[in-house]
Enzyme design. Sequence first.
Site, PDB file in Angstrom:
ATOM      1  N   ARG A 114      -4.290  19.667 -25.356  1.00  0.00           N
ATOM      2  CA  ARG A 114      -4.121  18.338 -25.432  1.00  0.00           C
ATOM      3  C   ARG A 114      -3.274  17.744 -24.190  1.00  0.00           C
ATOM      4  O   ARG A 114      -2.893  16.521 -24.303  1.00  0.00           O
ATOM      5  CB  ARG A 114      -3.452  17.873 -26.695  1.00  0.00           C
ATOM      6  CG  ARG A 114      -4.257  18.300 -27.846  1.00  0.00           C
ATOM      7  CD  ARG A 114      -3.703  17.315 -29.096  1.00  0.00           C
ATOM      8  NE  ARG A 114      -4.705  17.766 -30.371  1.00  0.00           N
ATOM      9  CZ  ARG A 114      -4.292  18.577 -31.191  1.00  0.00           C
ATOM     10  NH1 ARG A 114      -3.328  19.441 -31.175  1.00  0.00           N
ATOM     11  NH2 ARG A 114      -4.995  18.721 -32.383  1.00  0.00           N
ATOM     12  N   LYS A 136      -9.142   9.543 -12.043  1.00  0.00           N
ATOM     13  CA  LYS A 136     -10.473  10.037 -12.735  1.00  0.00           C
ATOM     14  C   LYS A 136     -10.861  11.400 -12.980  1.00  0.00           C
ATOM     15  O   LYS A 136     -10.636  12.054 -11.707  1.00  0.00           O
ATOM     16  CB  LYS A 136     -11.724   9.028 -12.204  1.00  0.00           C
ATOM     17  CG  LYS A 136     -11.814   7.715 -12.514  1.00  0.00           C
ATOM     18  CD  LYS A 136     -13.202   7.320 -11.868  1.00  0.00           C
ATOM     19  CE  LYS A 136     -13.391   5.855 -12.392  1.00  0.00           C
ATOM     20  NZ  LYS A 136     -14.597   5.248 -11.886  1.00  0.00           N
ATOM     21  N   GLU A 178     -16.711   7.395   2.183  1.00  0.00           N
ATOM     22  CA  GLU A 178     -16.038   6.600   1.364  1.00  0.00           C
ATOM     23  C   GLU A 178     -15.014   5.564   2.012  1.00  0.00           C
ATOM     24  O   GLU A 178     -14.359   4.638   1.604  1.00  0.00           O
ATOM     25  CB  GLU A 178     -15.307   7.557   0.323  1.00  0.00           C
ATOM     26  CG  GLU A 178     -16.231   8.141  -0.518  1.00  0.00           C
ATOM     27  CD  GLU A 178     -16.626   7.475  -1.994  1.00  0.00           C
ATOM     28  OE1 GLU A 178     -16.203   6.054  -1.889  1.00  0.00           O
ATOM     29  OE2 GLU A 178     -17.232   7.864  -2.454  1.00  0.00           O
ATOM     30  N   LYS A 213      -7.480   2.058  -2.199  1.00  0.00           N
ATOM     31  CA  LYS A 213      -7.714   2.422  -3.428  1.00  0.00           C
ATOM     32  C   LYS A 213      -6.608   2.301  -4.559  1.00  0.00           C
ATOM     33  O   LYS A 213      -7.015   1.887  -5.537  1.00  0.00           O
ATOM     34  CB  LYS A 213      -8.500   3.821  -3.513  1.00  0.00           C
ATOM     35  CG  LYS A 213      -8.804   4.332  -4.965  1.00  0.00           C
ATOM     36  CD  LYS A 213      -9.466   5.809  -4.949  1.00  0.00           C
ATOM     37  CE  LYS A 213     -10.149   6.099  -6.280  1.00  0.00           C
ATOM     38  NZ  LYS A 213     -10.839   7.101  -6.521  1.00  0.00           N
ATOM     39  N   GLU A 223     -10.363   0.694 -15.418  1.00  0.00           N
ATOM     40  CA  GLU A 223     -11.977   0.366 -15.198  1.00  0.00           C
ATOM     41  C   GLU A 223     -12.468  -0.649 -16.006  1.00  0.00           C
ATOM     42  O   GLU A 223     -13.795  -0.717 -16.340  1.00  0.00           O
ATOM     43  CB  GLU A 223     -12.834   1.391 -14.711  1.00  0.00           C
ATOM     44  CG  GLU A 223     -13.938   0.892 -13.852  1.00  0.00           C
ATOM     45  CD  GLU A 223     -14.759   2.205 -13.362  1.00  0.00           C
ATOM     46  OE1 GLU A 223     -15.855   2.407 -13.855  1.00  0.00           O
ATOM     47  OE2 GLU A 223     -14.556   2.814 -12.466  1.00  0.00           O
ATOM     48  N   ARG A 227     -11.371  -2.665 -10.792  1.00  0.00           N
ATOM     49  CA  ARG A 227     -11.914  -1.199 -10.348  1.00  0.00           C
ATOM     50  C   ARG A 227     -13.322  -0.944 -10.251  1.00  0.00           C
ATOM     51  O   ARG A 227     -13.368   0.022  -9.423  1.00  0.00           O
ATOM     52  CB  ARG A 227     -10.931  -0.182 -11.335  1.00  0.00           C
ATOM     53  CG  ARG A 227     -11.026   1.208 -11.044  1.00  0.00           C
ATOM     54  CD  ARG A 227     -10.277   2.345 -11.617  1.00  0.00           C
ATOM     55  NE  ARG A 227     -10.421   3.575 -10.974  1.00  0.00           N
ATOM     56  CZ  ARG A 227      -9.564   4.523 -11.360  1.00  0.00           C
ATOM     57  NH1 ARG A 227      -8.774   4.489 -12.259  1.00  0.00           N
ATOM     58  NH2 ARG A 227      -9.760   5.635 -11.002  1.00  0.00           N
ATOM     59  N   ASN A 231     -16.937   1.274  -7.100  1.00  0.00           N
ATOM     60  CA  ASN A 231     -18.287   1.722  -7.193  1.00  0.00           C
ATOM     61  C   ASN A 231     -19.376   1.184  -6.270  1.00  0.00           C
ATOM     62  O   ASN A 231     -20.619   1.561  -6.419  1.00  0.00           O
ATOM     63  CB  ASN A 231     -18.646   1.781  -8.664  1.00  0.00           C
ATOM     64  CG  ASN A 231     -17.906   2.621  -9.527  1.00  0.00           C
ATOM     65  OD1 ASN A 231     -17.788   3.681  -9.198  1.00  0.00           O
ATOM     66  ND2 ASN A 231     -17.255   2.016 -10.673  1.00  0.00           N
ATOM     67  N   HIS A 234     -22.438   3.123  -5.195  1.00  0.00           N
ATOM     68  CA  HIS A 234     -22.454   4.267  -6.172  1.00  0.00           C
ATOM     69  C   HIS A 234     -23.585   4.112  -7.286  1.00  0.00           C
ATOM     70  O   HIS A 234     -24.128   5.270  -7.761  1.00  0.00           O
ATOM     71  CB  HIS A 234     -21.228   4.645  -6.827  1.00  0.00           C
ATOM     72  CG  HIS A 234     -20.280   5.221  -6.132  1.00  0.00           C
ATOM     73  ND1 HIS A 234     -19.766   4.539  -4.772  1.00  0.00           N
ATOM     74  CD2 HIS A 234     -19.432   6.404  -5.936  1.00  0.00           C
ATOM     75  CE1 HIS A 234     -18.869   5.370  -4.180  1.00  0.00           C
ATOM     76  NE2 HIS A 234     -18.633   6.349  -4.983  1.00  0.00           N
ATOM     77  N   HIS A 238     -25.408   7.334  -6.834  1.00  0.00           N
ATOM     78  CA  HIS A 238     -25.462   8.464  -7.541  1.00  0.00           C
ATOM     79  C   HIS A 238     -26.753   8.823  -8.385  1.00  0.00           C
ATOM     80  O   HIS A 238     -27.045  10.182  -8.447  1.00  0.00           O
ATOM     81  CB  HIS A 238     -24.398   8.006  -8.882  1.00  0.00           C
ATOM     82  CG  HIS A 238     -22.829   8.401  -8.738  1.00  0.00           C
ATOM     83  ND1 HIS A 238     -22.046   7.702  -9.532  1.00  0.00           N
ATOM     84  CD2 HIS A 238     -22.421   9.072  -7.767  1.00  0.00           C
ATOM     85  CE1 HIS A 238     -20.799   8.284  -8.987  1.00  0.00           C
ATOM     86  NE2 HIS A 238     -21.199   9.039  -8.200  1.00  0.00           N
ATOM     87  N   HIS A 255     -22.094  14.129  -1.447  1.00  0.00           N
ATOM     88  CA  HIS A 255     -21.714  12.771  -2.182  1.00  0.00           C
ATOM     89  C   HIS A 255     -21.699  11.614  -0.934  1.00  0.00           C
ATOM     90  O   HIS A 255     -22.333  10.624  -1.359  1.00  0.00           O
ATOM     91  CB  HIS A 255     -20.516  12.958  -2.913  1.00  0.00           C
ATOM     92  CG  HIS A 255     -19.875  11.548  -3.676  1.00  0.00           C
ATOM     93  ND1 HIS A 255     -20.498  11.075  -4.610  1.00  0.00           N
ATOM     94  CD2 HIS A 255     -18.945  10.619  -3.064  1.00  0.00           C
ATOM     95  CE1 HIS A 255     -20.072  10.028  -4.940  1.00  0.00           C
ATOM     96  NE2 HIS A 255     -19.094   9.569  -4.118  1.00  0.00           N
TER      97      HIS A 255
END
Length: 351
Positions: A114, A136, A178, A213, A223, A227, A231, A234, A238, A255
Amino acid sequence: MDSVKSQSYEVHINELAKAALNQHVANRTYSKIFLLVDENTKKYCLPVLKEIFDGPVDSILEIQSGEENKHIQTCLQIWEDLSNLDGDRKSLLINLGGGVLTDMGGFVASTFKRGIDFINIPTTLLAMVDASIGGKTGVDLGSLKNQIGVINQPQMVLIFPEFLKTLDPRQIKSGYAEMLKHGLIQDEVYWQDLIKKSNFTDASCIQRSIAIKNEVVLQDPTEQGLRKILNFGHTLGHAIESYCLENHDRKTLLHGEAIAIGMILEGYLSHELRGLSKLSLDEIKKSFLRFFDKVDFTDEDIDSILQLLKYDKKNSHGNVNFVLLQAIGEAVIDIEVPEELFQKAFAYYKE
C-alpha cells in the site's frame, strides 16, 4: 544551481542532488534500500551512481528496457522480487532509468504494501524534464499508453546531467520535444530560445523545463484543469505512438518523436479552432521538422490512429478533448475537434 521546490518534494541538480540523496538516506531508518535498473542503466549509469551515493543498497532489481515492457507483467516481477527479498513498508525504492522505468518504478512503489517511499533518478533527457516530475506513475494496457496508474509523489527527484553522455542523439532529441512543448504551452521566450540553441542539454535549460512543469503541477496536482495543458501534442501523439508500437511492420517511435508529430497536427487544429496564427503554425512545423524526420502515413494508417483516440485519458462523457494553442505560450484545454479537421491536419503535416 537552485533546486526546484514542489509541494511535497524537491528536484535537485548536480552537487545538490548528491548531497540531498546521501542526507535523506542517512536521516531515515529504512529497513531495506532497493535499486531498480534496466540492462542499460545497470551498465552505463550504475557505476556513476556508486560514486555519488554513500549509502548501502541491499538489492539491485533489473528489468528489461523499452516501452514494450511497460506493462503489469513487469510490475508483477518487481513486486515478487521485493517480497522475496523481504521488502516491507519501511523500504525505499530508488528508480534509476528513463521514463519507462521511473513511471513503472513509481507505480510499483506506490502499490507495494500500500505504498513505500521512492526516489527518481532519471537518466534520459525526457525523464529529467518530464516523465519523472509531477508524480504520475503507471503502465500501459497492451499498446495503449499509461492506462493504469496513480498520481503519487516521490521523496525527491535527482538530476545528474552527466548521465546524458550515455545516450544516443535520437534519445536526446526525444527529450528535446518535451522541452519545446513546455515553451509552446507556457513560455514563448523559452520556446524562441530553445529553437535557436545548438546545445539544449545544459543544466539551465533542464532546470527551466522542470520549473515550468512544476509550476503547472503545483496549481493542479491531480489534473482536474490546468495540468491538462501538459498534454499538448499528446492526444494524437499517443495514438501515433501506440499505433506504431502495435504494428510490427512499422518503425517504433520514441515518445518524443511521436509527440513532435502530435504537436504539428494539434498546432494545425489550434490554427483552425483557436486562432493560432499561420506564421506561428508554420514556425512550429518548421522547428520540429528540423530535428525529426517526417513519417509517412497512409490513409489506412490515419484511420487506425484516429480509432485509438477514444482511449485518450483526457476523454470525458464520450468526447475526445484536446489541448490547443491560442498563441505560442498560451494553451487552452477541453477543446472538442470536428472529425473532418483530423484529415486536414494530417494533410498539412504531409505538405
